[in-house]
Write a protein that holds these residues in place. Structure first.
Motif, mmCIF file in Angstrom:
data_model
loop_
_atom_site.group_PDB
_atom_site.id
_atom_site.type_symbol
_atom_site.label_atom_id
_atom_site.label_comp_id
_atom_site.label_asym_id
_atom_site.label_seq_id
_atom_site.Cartn_x
_atom_site.Cartn_y
_atom_site.Cartn_z
ATOM 1 N N THR A 168 43.243 -86.291 -16.130
ATOM 2 C CA THR A 168 42.651 -84.970 -15.954
ATOM 3 C C THR A 168 43.676 -84.050 -15.302
ATOM 4 N N LEU A 170 41.955 -91.289 -13.249
ATOM 5 C CA LEU A 170 41.517 -89.905 -13.453
ATOM 6 C C LEU A 170 42.620 -88.913 -13.104
ATOM 7 N N SER A 171 43.413 -89.245 -12.107
ATOM 8 C CA SER A 171 44.531 -88.375 -11.733
ATOM 9 C C SER A 171 45.559 -88.293 -12.857
ATOM 10 N N ARG A 217 43.557 -82.688 -12.497
ATOM 11 C CA ARG A 217 43.333 -82.648 -11.053
ATOM 12 C C ARG A 217 43.696 -84.000 -10.442
ATOM 13 N N LYS A 218 44.291 -83.978 -9.275
ATOM 14 C CA LYS A 218 44.546 -85.220 -8.548
ATOM 15 C C LYS A 218 43.277 -85.589 -7.780
ATOM 16 N N TRP A 219 42.873 -86.851 -7.857
ATOM 17 C CA TRP A 219 41.650 -87.311 -7.195
ATOM 18 C C TRP A 219 42.001 -88.190 -6.007
ATOM 19 N N PRO A 249 43.056 -80.797 -5.004
ATOM 20 C CA PRO A 249 42.668 -82.175 -5.320
ATOM 21 C C PRO A 249 41.154 -82.363 -5.268
ATOM 22 N N GLY A 250 40.662 -83.235 -6.118
ATOM 23 C CA GLY A 250 39.247 -83.569 -6.098
ATOM 24 C C GLY A 250 38.992 -84.729 -5.149
ATOM 25 N N LYS A 251 37.757 -84.857 -4.720
ATOM 26 C CA LYS A 251 37.370 -85.943 -3.822
ATOM 27 C C LYS A 251 36.486 -86.945 -4.555
ATOM 28 N N LEU A 252 36.830 -88.221 -4.432
ATOM 29 C CA LEU A 252 35.971 -89.294 -4.912
ATOM 30 C C LEU A 252 35.457 -90.016 -3.670
ATOM 31 N N ALA A 296 40.173 -93.469 -9.361
ATOM 32 C CA ALA A 296 40.820 -92.240 -8.896
ATOM 33 C C ALA A 296 42.246 -92.136 -9.442
ATOM 34 N N SER A 313 34.629 -80.618 -8.278
ATOM 35 C CA SER A 313 35.713 -81.145 -7.448
ATOM 36 C C SER A 313 35.280 -82.336 -6.604
#
Length: 323
Positions: free
Chosen positions: A58, A54-55, A60-62, A30-33, A51, A87
């Motif tokens: 994209t 974007l999840s 990737r889960k944010w 997962p990415g971090k916002l 977030a 990320s």
């Protein structure tokens, strides 16, 4: 191996590679916002909505990570030292990027060198507000009152060095008038005392002011942007009220650590633009007193440079300084 066997083997190999490739894409962690403002504030609300979008769009889960402190600077200092691999991102306001490095003596990031701008998202014009008992209904009337009653009025702000404080400082400088500054810890107390008459004037965000406007205890007489805003079309701008060219509007943008790969930045910038322009997202921004604005990575980078130059000058002129 006969021709049929070779064909089957090739097909299986390609299929395996495809599955492996998809596995790599979906296996990305997962990415971090990072959000540098307390939960419930407008930047946090919009960040969580971003977030989620974007999840969905994209691979990737944010995940939102709150990191409030020093008006957004704690988060920026942390993000500047995080992995530049696509990320990590941060949603940050103009005050933290273009103001805090010149206000605080211990800010540990360079707003230009330490970040990759991804895109501008929205801005939030400020309302010039007066206590309803004050006998002024326009900016020219307020300035005339200040000149006729020197030293009698005070203005509130959510804190020393806040955008509200700096906008008022610039208004007073350009109009050749003065008031006593009364800083508070946050907008709610500042506006409550404006409504109660302990102070007489303030600059603050539309969303924060709306409940007090509805009560009739405060009055909006101008707005800080160059153009009027759709939600309050009858409120004139400061510029058209006599302070020509006045434009003091905080904004919010999305950034990543410096060195984040260009292709990752460009892809995220494209997705961000689509999200900001979507109807539900833009309506949420408007409901919080903002104006959706899109600017891709290169344009946002140039805008950030110009804003750093502009706000550093305003801060220097104001004399504001924080430990």
């Amino acid at each position: 191996m006969n021709r049929i066997a070779r064909a089957f083997f090739s097909f299986a190999l390609c299929l395996g590679l495809l599955h492996a490739g998809l596995g790599i894409a979906h296996a990305a962690g997962p990415g971090k916002l990072i959000i540098g403002y307390p939960p419930g504030q407008s930047v946090d609300i919009i960040g969580r909505l971003l977030a989620d979008r974007l999840s969905q769009t994209t691979e990737r889960k944010w995940i939102v990570e709150s990191m409030p402190g020093q008006s957004g600077s704690i988060a920026l200092a942390a993000v500047a030292r995080m992995p530049a691999d696509g990320s990590v991102m941060t949603l940050s306001a103009s005050a933290a990027l273009a103001g805090n490095p010149f206000l605080y003596t211990n800010v540990r990031y360079d707003p230009i060198k330490d970040f990759e701008p991804i895109g501008l998202m929205y801005d939030a014009p400020l309302l010039l507000l007066v206590n309803a008992a004050l006998p002024v209904k326009s900016l020219p009337e307020l300035l005339a009152y200040l000149r006729a009653h020197p030293g009698q009025l005070s203005y509130s702000s959510p804190g020393n060095g806040s955008v509200s404080h700096l906008a008022m400082s610039e208004l007073l400088r350009r109009s050749g008038t003065s008031m006593t500054h009364v800083p508070y810890q946050g907008a709610s107390k500042s506006l409550a005392d404006l409504a109660g008459g302990q102070v007489q004037v303030s600059f603050d965000a539309i969303a924060a002011a709306q409940p007090f406007l509805a009560s009739g205890k405060i009055r909006a007489i101008a707005i800080s942007s160059k153009e009027r805003v759709a939600v309050l079309p009858d409120i004139p701008t400061v510029s058209e009220s006599g302070i020509e060219g006045f434009d003091m509007v905080p904004w919010v943008g999305l950034l990543a650590p410096a060195g984040t790969p260009r292709d990752a930045v460009d892809k995220l910038s494209v997705e961000l633009g689509k999200i900001v322009q979507s109807e539900d997202f833009s309506q949420r921004v408007v409901s919080l007193g903002g104006r959706p604005r899109t600017a891709p990575a290169a344009e946002f980078r140039s805008f950030l440079r110009s804003e750093v130059t502009r706000w550093s000058g305003v801060i220097k002129t104001s004399g504001a300084k924080l430990e």
